[in-house]
Design a protein around this motif. Structure first.
Motif, mmCIF file in Angstrom:
data_model
loop_
_atom_site.group_PDB
_atom_site.id
_atom_site.type_symbol
_atom_site.label_atom_id
_atom_site.label_comp_id
_atom_site.label_asym_id
_atom_site.label_seq_id
_atom_site.Cartn_x
_atom_site.Cartn_y
_atom_site.Cartn_z
ATOM 1 N N GLN A 89 0.822 -1.201 0.000
ATOM 2 C CA GLN A 89 0.000 0.000 0.000
ATOM 3 C C GLN A 89 0.862 1.258 0.000
ATOM 4 O OE1 GLN A 89 -3.406 0.303 -0.307
ATOM 5 N NE2 GLN A 89 -2.819 2.443 -0.585
ATOM 6 N N LEU A 90 1.956 1.252 0.734
ATOM 7 C CA LEU A 90 2.866 2.403 0.755
ATOM 8 C C LEU A 90 3.424 2.654 -0.647
ATOM 9 C CD1 LEU A 90 4.522 4.544 2.305
ATOM 10 C CD2 LEU A 90 6.234 2.758 2.733
ATOM 11 N N ILE A 91 3.884 1.600 -1.298
ATOM 12 C CA ILE A 91 4.427 1.740 -2.652
ATOM 13 C C ILE A 91 3.354 2.238 -3.610
ATOM 14 C CG2 ILE A 91 5.369 0.467 -4.622
ATOM 15 C CD1 ILE A 91 6.736 -1.409 -2.599
ATOM 16 N N GLN A 149 -4.303 13.529 -0.706
ATOM 17 C CA GLN A 149 -3.531 13.882 0.478
ATOM 18 C C GLN A 149 -2.638 12.709 0.864
ATOM 19 O OE1 GLN A 149 -6.061 14.755 3.762
ATOM 20 N NE2 GLN A 149 -4.408 14.907 5.260
ATOM 21 N N LEU A 150 -1.478 13.005 1.442
ATOM 22 C CA LEU A 150 -0.537 11.962 1.815
ATOM 23 C C LEU A 150 -0.406 11.831 3.335
ATOM 24 C CD1 LEU A 150 2.389 12.604 -0.684
ATOM 25 C CD2 LEU A 150 0.943 10.569 -0.585
ATOM 26 N N PRO A 151 -0.203 10.613 3.812
ATOM 27 C CA PRO A 151 0.211 10.422 5.206
ATOM 28 C C PRO A 151 1.710 10.685 5.315
ATOM 29 C CG PRO A 151 0.150 8.317 4.102
ATOM 30 C CD PRO A 151 -0.323 9.346 3.087
ATOM 31 N N VAL A 152 2.250 10.599 6.508
ATOM 32 C CA VAL A 152 3.700 10.656 6.663
ATOM 33 C C VAL A 152 4.293 9.452 5.934
ATOM 34 C CG1 VAL A 152 5.623 10.566 8.287
ATOM 35 C CG2 VAL A 152 3.567 11.883 8.847
ATOM 36 N N LEU A 153 5.266 9.705 5.073
ATOM 37 C CA LEU A 153 5.819 8.645 4.233
ATOM 38 C C LEU A 153 7.085 8.068 4.855
ATOM 39 C CD1 LEU A 153 5.332 10.300 0.729
ATOM 40 C CD2 LEU A 153 3.880 8.591 1.840
ATOM 41 N N GLU A 154 6.975 6.820 5.278
ATOM 42 C CA GLU A 154 8.111 6.126 5.877
ATOM 43 C C GLU A 154 7.761 4.649 6.036
ATOM 44 O OE1 GLU A 154 8.785 7.589 9.809
ATOM 45 O OE2 GLU A 154 6.701 7.294 10.433
ATOM 46 N N VAL A 155 8.790 3.827 6.160
ATOM 47 C CA VAL A 155 8.600 2.427 6.531
ATOM 48 C C VAL A 155 8.549 2.379 8.051
ATOM 49 C CG1 VAL A 155 9.630 0.124 6.562
ATOM 50 C CG2 VAL A 155 9.701 1.498 4.471
ATOM 51 N N THR A 156 7.394 2.031 8.595
ATOM 52 C CA THR A 156 7.183 2.075 10.036
ATOM 53 C C THR A 156 7.593 0.762 10.706
ATOM 54 O OG1 THR A 156 4.922 1.217 9.876
ATOM 55 C CG2 THR A 156 5.224 3.620 9.647
ATOM 56 N N ASP A 157 7.648 0.792 12.034
ATOM 57 C CA ASP A 157 7.946 -0.425 12.792
ATOM 58 C C ASP A 157 6.884 -1.491 12.540
ATOM 59 O OD1 ASP A 157 10.188 0.768 13.855
ATOM 60 O OD2 ASP A 157 9.231 1.350 15.738
ATOM 61 N N THR A 158 5.644 -1.065 12.376
ATOM 62 C CA THR A 158 4.567 -2.014 12.090
ATOM 63 C C THR A 158 4.794 -2.716 10.764
ATOM 64 O OG1 THR A 158 2.964 -0.724 13.350
ATOM 65 C CG2 THR A 158 2.081 -2.260 11.721
ATOM 66 N N MET A 159 5.249 -1.960 9.765
ATOM 67 C CA MET A 159 5.537 -2.560 8.463
ATOM 68 C C MET A 159 6.689 -3.556 8.566
ATOM 69 S SD MET A 159 5.231 0.804 6.033
ATOM 70 C CE MET A 159 3.737 1.800 6.017
ATOM 71 N N ILE A 160 7.706 -3.213 9.309
ATOM 72 C CA ILE A 160 8.835 -4.126 9.509
ATOM 73 C C ILE A 160 8.359 -5.408 10.186
ATOM 74 C CG2 ILE A 160 11.011 -4.450 10.738
ATOM 75 C CD1 ILE A 160 11.516 -1.442 10.339
#
Length: 276
Positions: free
Chosen positions: A39-41, A59-70
């Motif tokens: 979804q991020l990609i 609109q965009l959220p904060v863009l980053e790979v989060t701990d939850t994604m990891i």
């Protein structure tokens, strides 16, 4: 126009090769089973695709790979190799490297928007809808309009509203000027000349992403205060950061507005202010 329909600001760039997009999408297959990463990609790549086709993105959220994604990736690997730790570790080594690459790419979306589309401030469809509602059809003068995304969006959303876009267009002196043309009509004039020409004809003046390399914004603020005190001034930028001069931020009286659909997605905390 309904709330889910994107605003068409023009034809877009119609670029057939965008290295940033190709690199980002190259990771999609590897993470197709991991919903959060996929979804991020998809979210970031859709922004590029929309602007390239002449649409103001969402609109965009904060863009980053989060701990939850990891954690999602780690769970995926454990489920794939529950009793084969060597294979799991090898896959994690590959996927963790890819996660770092994805994180770098999404955090640098703004750099890609500047490189390919000359969009410095992020102009989304929800923000233009909010801004247009706030302006309530009043005539607007945009100073330092750059390539015109803000004015283009307002013109498209409310075609009957008077939107005057101006910029001194010094960027035309840079290489590859055929690639970096405004996306709407932008009159070639300085901010001071624009105020003299149009100041009495408008109710609202907008200054978005003024450069931090000169004090022209402070000079304009003084002129507006002295000669056009009844005009409302809106400034879009990062307080004491990537935009505007230090003296401007020190002297301006700021009231943050329109934060619902205009907030940071990266390290640049751009906001909208009413300025006195």
């Amino acid at each position: 126009m309904n709330q889910t329909e994107l605003i068409r600001f023009g034809t877009g760039r119609q670029l057939t090769e965008i290295d940033y997009l190709s690199e980002l999408l190259s990771y999609q297959t590897s993470f197709k089973s991991i919903k959060s990463i996929n979804q991020l990609i998809t979210t970031v790549s859709q922004v590029i695709k929309d602007i390239n086709q002449g649409l103001l993105p969402q609109q965009l959220p904060v863009l980053e790979v989060t701990d939850t994604m990891i954690s999602d990736v780690q769970k995926f690997i454990l489920n794939k190799f529950p009793t084969q730790p060597a294979k799991g570790n090898a896959l994690w080594g590959k996927m963790s490297d890819d996660l770092e690459a994805i994180d770098f790419l999404v955090r640098h979306l703004r750099d890609a928007l500047i490189e390919y589309f000359s969009m410095y401030g992020y102009v989304s469809t929800p923000f233009i809808q909010d801004l247009s509602t706030y302006l309530a059809g009043k005539p607007v003068l945009e100073l330092m309009a750059g390539h015109g995304y803000l004015s283009a969006g307002l013109r498209a959303y409310n075609p009957t509203q008077t939107i005057i876009a101006t910029d001194n267009q010094l960027w035309r002196e840079q290489p590859d000027i055929t690639l970096y043309q405004p996306v709407t009509t932008v009159e070639n004039m300085t901010g001071l000349a624009a105020l003299e020409e149009y100041g009495e004809q408008v109710a609202v003046i907008i200054m978005s992403w003024a450069p931090d390399t000169s004090t022209a914004d402070w000079e304009l603020l003084q002129v507006i205060r002295n000669q056009y005190p009844s005009k409302k001034l809106l400034v879009i930028g990062e307080y004491l950061g990537a935009t505007n001069s230090k003296v401007f931020w020190q002297q301006a009286k700021l009231n943050p507005i329109l934060a619902t659909h205009h907030h940071t997605f990266d390290l640049i905390d751009e906001q909208v202010y009413e300025v006195e």
